[in-house]
Motif scaffolding. Structure first.
Motif, short mmCIF file in Angstrom:
data_model
loop_
_atom_site.label_atom_id
_atom_site.label_comp_id
_atom_site.label_asym_id
_atom_site.label_seq_id
_atom_site.Cartn_x
_atom_site.Cartn_y
_atom_site.Cartn_z
N ARG A 136 0.99 -1.40 -0.01
CA ARG A 136 0.07 -0.03 -0.15
C ARG A 136 0.86 1.26 0.06
O ARG A 136 1.99 1.28 0.90
CB ARG A 136 -0.93 0.00 1.20
CG ARG A 136 -2.03 -0.79 1.10
CD ARG A 136 -2.86 -0.77 2.45
NE ARG A 136 -4.31 -1.21 2.21
CZ ARG A 136 -4.50 -2.53 2.55
NH1 ARG A 136 -3.57 -3.39 3.03
NH2 ARG A 136 -5.73 -3.03 2.55
N ILE A 137 0.62 2.19 -1.08
CA ILE A 137 1.21 3.54 -1.02
C ILE A 137 0.33 4.71 -1.05
O ILE A 137 -0.32 5.05 -1.84
CB ILE A 137 2.06 3.49 -2.32
CG1 ILE A 137 3.14 2.45 -2.64
CG2 ILE A 137 3.01 4.86 -2.25
CD1 ILE A 137 2.79 1.38 -3.50
N PRO A 138 0.00 5.13 0.35
CA PRO A 138 -0.78 6.47 0.51
C PRO A 138 -0.14 7.59 -0.05
O PRO A 138 1.19 7.71 0.12
CB PRO A 138 -1.00 6.32 1.98
CG PRO A 138 -0.40 5.13 2.51
CD PRO A 138 0.61 4.65 1.69
N VAL A 139 -0.70 8.32 -0.66
CA VAL A 139 -0.09 9.60 -1.15
C VAL A 139 -0.88 10.85 -1.29
O VAL A 139 -2.09 10.70 -1.32
CB VAL A 139 0.51 9.44 -2.71
CG1 VAL A 139 -0.64 8.90 -3.48
CG2 VAL A 139 1.18 10.57 -3.49
N GLY A 140 -0.45 11.98 -0.76
CA GLY A 140 -1.26 13.13 -0.80
C GLY A 140 -1.13 13.65 0.65
O GLY A 140 -0.84 13.03 1.55
N LYS A 141 -1.32 15.11 0.74
CA LYS A 141 -1.32 15.72 2.03
C LYS A 141 -2.24 15.26 3.20
O LYS A 141 -3.59 15.16 2.77
CB LYS A 141 -1.66 17.35 1.85
CG LYS A 141 -0.61 18.05 0.74
CD LYS A 141 -1.13 19.40 0.58
CE LYS A 141 -0.05 20.25 -0.14
NZ LYS A 141 -0.59 21.51 -0.44
#
Length: 281
Positions: free
Chosen positions: A248-253
């Protein structure tokens, strides 16, 4: 086609378009698929500026159409090799659970879940026999936490996450990697355009109209802080280059903070925070 071959669904705009460009720049021959190839004009224009148009091949593919998938499968059989699949085609359906029809839920799942499953089943025999390959499923932070007024989208992304977990474990013995990208908020217009929101939830006399106003206000307030979608395409590039091996790669502010909060706080507190942010008692 020679060299590394990638398939990207939903390539005409957004994450899909940008990912095609990134993959082409690192040497992939990319089959950029979309429902209507006429919509490839912007992609090809940007590819030309980057000098990678020769690495991009436009193909018609509707992930909800059996005929379209059958035609694409015949084309793949002639190639005989697939190194990477990016399941990106999808949309965000909104509306409140009481007002969203079952048909609208079904339509959401046809694209975001069953579409992914259909295309994945096409490529798995190639990757399994090769003994290697990479499947990247474009999920969302909505696949990890629910939000009001988005149950069609949230449900589909939760289903995608579960499917991807099982798929990753199944394919490990065959050398095939499966990854989930979980973007936060990136330049989406599902509420402001109203195109994918259940019509009943857009009516002024809807009992949920106060919710809709609150959500619209929250989205409007956050438009200036939306991230650059190139960040997501960069994650795709890094996965293709084996620079990131996480599932899993979460991305974002703020995404990692949201996931941390969900992992340590009871749900009653989380829902209190969500409602407080929306100024709903």
């Amino acid at each position: 086609m020679e060299g590394r071959i990638a398939i990207v669904t939903g390539s005409n705009s957004g994450f899909g378009l940008l990912s095609v460009l990134e993959l082409a720049q690192i040497g992939f021959n990319v089959m950029a698929t979309m429902r209507d190839p006429i919509q490839s004009e912007d992609l090809l224009l940007q590819a030309g500026k980057l000098g990678v148009e020769h690495n991009i091949h436009i193909h018609q593919l509707d992930v909800t159409s059996e005929e379209s998938i059958h035609n694409f499968a015949r084309f793949l059989s002639k190639i005989g090799k697939i190194d990477l699949l990016l399941n990106n085609a999808g949309y965000a359906g909104g509306g409140f659970a009481e007002e969203v029809s079952i048909e609208e839920y079904r339509e959401q799942f046809e694209t975001n879940v069953f579409g992914v499953m259909r295309i994945t089943q096409l490529v798995l025999p190639f990757m399994r026999e090769q003994g290697n390959g990479k499947i990247i499923n474009m999920s969302s932070i909505s696949g990890r936490i629910g939000f009001p007024g988005l149950s069609p989208y949230v449900s589909s992304k939760h289903a995608l996450e579960g499917y991807s977990e099982s798929l990753r474990i199944e394919m490990r013995p065959f050398g095939v990697d499966v990854h989930l990208i979980e973007p936060g908020s990136y330049q989406t217009r599902i509420w402001t355009s109203g195109k994918k929101v259940s019509s009943r939830s857009l009516e002024k006399n809807s009992p949920y109209s106060f919710y809709m106003k609150a959500i619209n206000a929250e989205i409007e307030a956050g438009t200036k802080s939306l991230g650059d979608p190139v960040e997501v395409a960069n994650v795709v590039r890094d996965l293709a280059l084996n620079k990131n091996r996480n599932f899993r790669i979460p991305v974002g502010k703020g995404i990692r903070l949201i996931l941390l909060i969900k992992s340590i706080l009871p749900w009653r507190i989380i829902e209190h925070i969500i409602l407080k942010n929306l100024r709903i008692k």
